[in-house]
Scaffold this active site. Structure first.
Site, PDB file in Angstrom:
ATOM      1  CB  THR A 132      -1.126   0.095   1.161  1.00 34.35           C
ATOM      2  OG1 THR A 132      -1.406   1.321   1.233  1.00 34.35           O
ATOM      3  CG2 THR A 132      -0.394  -0.104   2.639  1.00 34.35           C
ATOM      4  CG  ASP A 134      -2.813   4.623   2.417  1.00 37.79           C
ATOM      5  OD1 ASP A 134      -2.449   5.443   1.574  1.00 37.79           O
ATOM      6  OD2 ASP A 134      -3.932   4.283   2.404  1.00 37.79           O
TER       7      ASP A 134
END
Ligand code: F6P
Length: 355
Positions: A132, A134
């Site tokens: 990810t 993130d």
């Protein structure tokens, strides 16, 4: 042995590099290894679809952006809801067996790992690989795709900084990251942003406008502000996410960036503009760091499979590749610590976090 691979959730750079590393390791090191790709993440498994992956299908995909398998978002909360034909979970388990899989690799983020843990509890042999932009997966120092996104966002802020300087403007750059501010924090520091706003540190309009005014008073017309899409006002922090979304939707906003740009302009008199970087943060070729990380994580995950170690996810800890039990990490997130080293360092050199 028959191995399945799927990529699930939002894509990022490096998915293909991991698919390649898993495949090359297994085809080379496991006798009679058979490899299949499952299209569109858990969607393909729910529908019972798969296709063969041969060496020639994967050996040249290392630098390719996106995922050759396709991906989709399949909300975790819908996995155990009864539907026609059973729950999505029961259909996935049945299809895992029908396909004759000995192991399933799930390349994905926090949501993907939650569903992988469920599949594992239902008796499927699952191995996760943490992906990810993130960087918010619990139990790993870093996720693949993150470093590439940091490079992209840093370059974008650099570029926006030069036009901000030409015009003497306050520029807000909205960066992806709904729950966690890692990408905004790292790219913001790397690009020398003056203000960094992340979900973990709710901000006040007074503090941000104060920082801009102070710079104006010092003769600095340009202020660069990196805003995570999930950044929130201190006044919003008391609301649950659903309530916040409801209020913002009623105001016609999904994030706080445009509102903030308007308020800064009104209160300080500065000329403000904002850019939402969006999906360019997820696309394109992985940087060299991610190519290496993906090759290590993929090769390691494949080795775990060859050794029969299932119900785990690969992880990075202190520079080493290791693994965590899916049951230990599922449902947990890794957030920026407001009192941690990166934030302290940035504060020390004058970055405003809007407090
Ligand atoms: O995959 C993570 C992420 O890129 C977040 O940073 C962002 O909030 C979200 O995905 C966007 O998701 P979608 O692709 O569904 O619009």
């Amino acid at each position: 042995m028959k191995f399945g691979i799927l990529t699930s959730g939002g894509d990022c750079a490096g998915l293909n590099a991991v698919i390649r590393a898993i495949g090359l390791y297994l085809l080379r090191n496991v006798k009679n290894a058979e490899l299949v790709g499952i299209p569109d993440g858990y969607g393909g498994l729910i529908r019972g679809e798969s296709f063969p992956l041969k060496k020639e299908d994967i050996e040249d995909i290392l630098p390719l952006g996106g995922t050759v398998l396709g991906t989709s978002r399949q909300p975790f909360k819908k996995m155990t809801v009864s539907e026609e034909g059973g729950t999505r979970l029961s259909r996935m388990v049945a299809n895992y067996k029908k396909m004759g899989l000995d192991c399933l690799f799930t390349l994905g983020g926090a949501g993907t790992h939650k569903t992988a843990a469920l599949l594992s509890m239902e008796g499927c042999n699952v191995i996760g690989v943490p992906k990810t932009i993130d960087n918010d997966i619990y139990g790993t120092d870093v996720t693949f795709g993150f470093r590439t996104a940091v490079e992209v966002v840093t370059d974008a802020i650099d570029r926006i900084s030069t036009t901000a300087a030409s015009h003497g403007r306050v520029m807000l750059v909205e960066v992806m990251g709904n729950k966690a501010g890692w990408l905004t924090l790292h790219a913001g520091i790397a690009a020398g942003a003056h203000v960094i706003l992340i979900p973990e540190i709710p901000f006040s309009l007074d503090a941000v406008c104060g920082a801009v005014s102070a710079r104006l008073a010092a003769g600095e017309k340009t202020t660069m502000i990196a805003v995570a899409e999930g950044a929130l006002l201190a006044s919003e922090a008391k609301f649950k996410k659903d309530e916040r979304v409801f209020v913002r939707t009623a105001l016609g906003e999904s994030t706080v960036t445009r509102h903030l740009a308007e308020v800064i302009g009104e209160r300080t008199g500065a000329e403000t503009r904002y850019s939402v970087l969006g999906y360019l943060q997820r696309g394109g070729t992985p940087c060299a760091y991610d190519r290496l990380l993906c090759s290590r994580l993929g090769g390691y995950a494949a080795k775990l499979a060859a050794e029969g170690r299932f119900g785990v996810t690969a992880a990075v800890s202190g520079g080493d590749i290791t693994f965590n039990a899916l049951s230990d990490i599922a449902g947990k997130y890794k957030f920026v610590d407001p009192a941690g080293g990166d934030v302290q360092f940035a504060r020390g050199i004058g970055v405003c976090f809007g407090e």
